[in-house]
Design a protein around this motif. Sequence first.
Motif, mmCIF file in Angstrom:
data_model
loop_
_atom_site.group_PDB
_atom_site.id
_atom_site.type_symbol
_atom_site.label_atom_id
_atom_site.label_comp_id
_atom_site.label_asym_id
_atom_site.label_seq_id
_atom_site.Cartn_x
_atom_site.Cartn_y
_atom_site.Cartn_z
ATOM 1 N N LEU A 148 0.785 -1.238 0.010
ATOM 2 C CA LEU A 148 0.144 0.255 -0.051
ATOM 3 C C LEU A 148 0.665 1.209 0.071
ATOM 4 N N VAL A 149 2.180 1.106 0.038
ATOM 5 C CA VAL A 149 2.944 2.273 0.335
ATOM 6 C C VAL A 149 3.870 2.447 -0.960
ATOM 7 N N ASP A 150 4.085 3.703 -1.464
ATOM 8 C CA ASP A 150 4.885 3.944 -2.657
ATOM 9 C C ASP A 150 6.453 3.784 -1.959
ATOM 10 N N VAL A 151 7.051 2.833 -2.728
ATOM 11 C CA VAL A 151 8.610 2.323 -2.189
ATOM 12 C C VAL A 151 9.433 3.517 -1.891
ATOM 13 N N SER A 152 9.027 4.659 -2.627
ATOM 14 C CA SER A 152 10.152 5.772 -2.486
ATOM 15 C C SER A 152 9.822 6.344 -0.989
ATOM 16 N N GLU A 153 8.719 5.993 -0.275
ATOM 17 C CA GLU A 153 8.431 6.426 1.018
ATOM 18 C C GLU A 153 9.100 5.776 2.013
ATOM 19 N N GLY A 154 9.779 4.489 1.585
ATOM 20 C CA GLY A 154 10.017 3.547 2.650
ATOM 21 C C GLY A 154 11.574 3.628 2.802
ATOM 22 N N GLU A 155 12.163 2.903 3.803
ATOM 23 C CA GLU A 155 13.753 2.890 4.015
ATOM 24 C C GLU A 155 13.780 1.181 4.174
ATOM 25 N N PHE A 156 14.816 0.818 3.159
ATOM 26 C CA PHE A 156 14.997 -0.514 3.308
ATOM 27 C C PHE A 156 16.270 -1.058 3.315
ATOM 28 N N ALA A 157 16.654 -2.172 4.281
ATOM 29 C CA ALA A 157 17.977 -2.657 4.181
ATOM 30 C C ALA A 157 18.003 -4.157 4.207
ATOM 31 N N ARG A 158 19.085 -4.617 3.887
ATOM 32 C CA ARG A 158 19.298 -6.163 3.591
ATOM 33 C C ARG A 158 20.581 -6.402 4.125
ATOM 34 N N LEU A 159 20.815 -7.533 4.870
ATOM 35 C CA LEU A 159 22.010 -7.798 5.277
ATOM 36 C C LEU A 159 22.225 -9.426 5.057
ATOM 37 N N GLY A 160 23.306 -9.835 4.349
ATOM 38 C CA GLY A 160 23.614 -11.164 4.360
ATOM 39 C C GLY A 160 24.618 -11.523 5.278
ATOM 40 N N VAL A 161 24.638 -12.504 6.254
ATOM 41 C CA VAL A 161 25.842 -12.425 7.021
ATOM 42 C C VAL A 161 25.993 -13.828 7.619
ATOM 43 N N ARG A 162 27.010 -14.426 7.803
ATOM 44 C CA ARG A 162 27.149 -15.721 8.188
ATOM 45 C C ARG A 162 27.601 -15.652 9.615
ATOM 46 N N LEU A 163 26.836 -16.396 10.682
ATOM 47 C CA LEU A 163 26.757 -16.235 11.950
ATOM 48 C C LEU A 163 26.848 -17.768 12.664
ATOM 49 N N THR A 164 27.656 -17.789 13.815
ATOM 50 C CA THR A 164 27.344 -19.115 14.604
ATOM 51 C C THR A 164 26.009 -18.893 15.215
ATOM 52 N N GLU A 165 25.578 -19.965 15.797
ATOM 53 C CA GLU A 165 24.410 -19.839 16.853
ATOM 54 C C GLU A 165 24.423 -18.812 17.828
ATOM 55 N N GLU A 166 25.722 -18.646 18.581
ATOM 56 C CA GLU A 166 25.848 -17.577 19.763
ATOM 57 C C GLU A 166 25.656 -16.392 19.032
ATOM 58 N N GLY A 167 26.152 -16.103 17.586
ATOM 59 C CA GLY A 167 26.315 -14.842 17.119
ATOM 60 C C GLY A 167 24.760 -14.338 16.614
ATOM 61 N N ARG A 168 23.935 -15.453 16.153
ATOM 62 C CA ARG A 168 22.530 -15.262 15.671
ATOM 63 C C ARG A 168 21.872 -14.785 16.865
ATOM 64 N N GLN A 169 21.982 -15.476 17.991
ATOM 65 C CA GLN A 169 21.271 -15.035 19.397
ATOM 66 C C GLN A 169 21.536 -13.673 19.716
ATOM 67 N N GLU A 170 22.778 -13.244 19.682
ATOM 68 C CA GLU A 170 23.457 -11.871 20.165
ATOM 69 C C GLU A 170 22.843 -10.915 18.994
ATOM 70 N N LEU A 171 22.837 -11.085 17.877
ATOM 71 C CA LEU A 171 22.098 -10.509 16.764
ATOM 72 C C LEU A 171 20.614 -10.051 17.179
ATOM 73 N N TRP A 172 19.864 -11.320 17.563
ATOM 74 C CA TRP A 172 18.509 -11.154 17.757
ATOM 75 C C TRP A 172 18.163 -9.991 18.867
#
Length: 119
Positions: A27-51
Amino acid sequence: MGDGRLRERRDRCERAMLGAFLEEVRLVDVSEGEFARLGVRLTEEGRQELWRRLREVIEDFRDRPPPADGAAYSLFIAVHRDVTRDVTRDAAKDGTENPGPGRREAGPGPETSFEATGT
């Protein structure tokens, strides 16, 4: 309630959140949003820290009183396995497949890619 039923209920809730997000974004014009995507490799501990750290930011903003003159915004964050990169990485290792367009597979060091658009 057993673990299976709890997981089923959680899956339905998470799918509903994703569906609501996708519907709102349509429903929103894409130009009105801010978007980010990050691909990263993490250990389970790193994933838990990120979250944990992402949740701290989310909870901080959730707990703030809304300003009377504030505009409504929505935020959707998902941390998920990127099975396409795991498949292409494994195939590239054994020489059966190119990582594919738009994919960057790094050597033994940390692998990250970042794409951001918006204002």
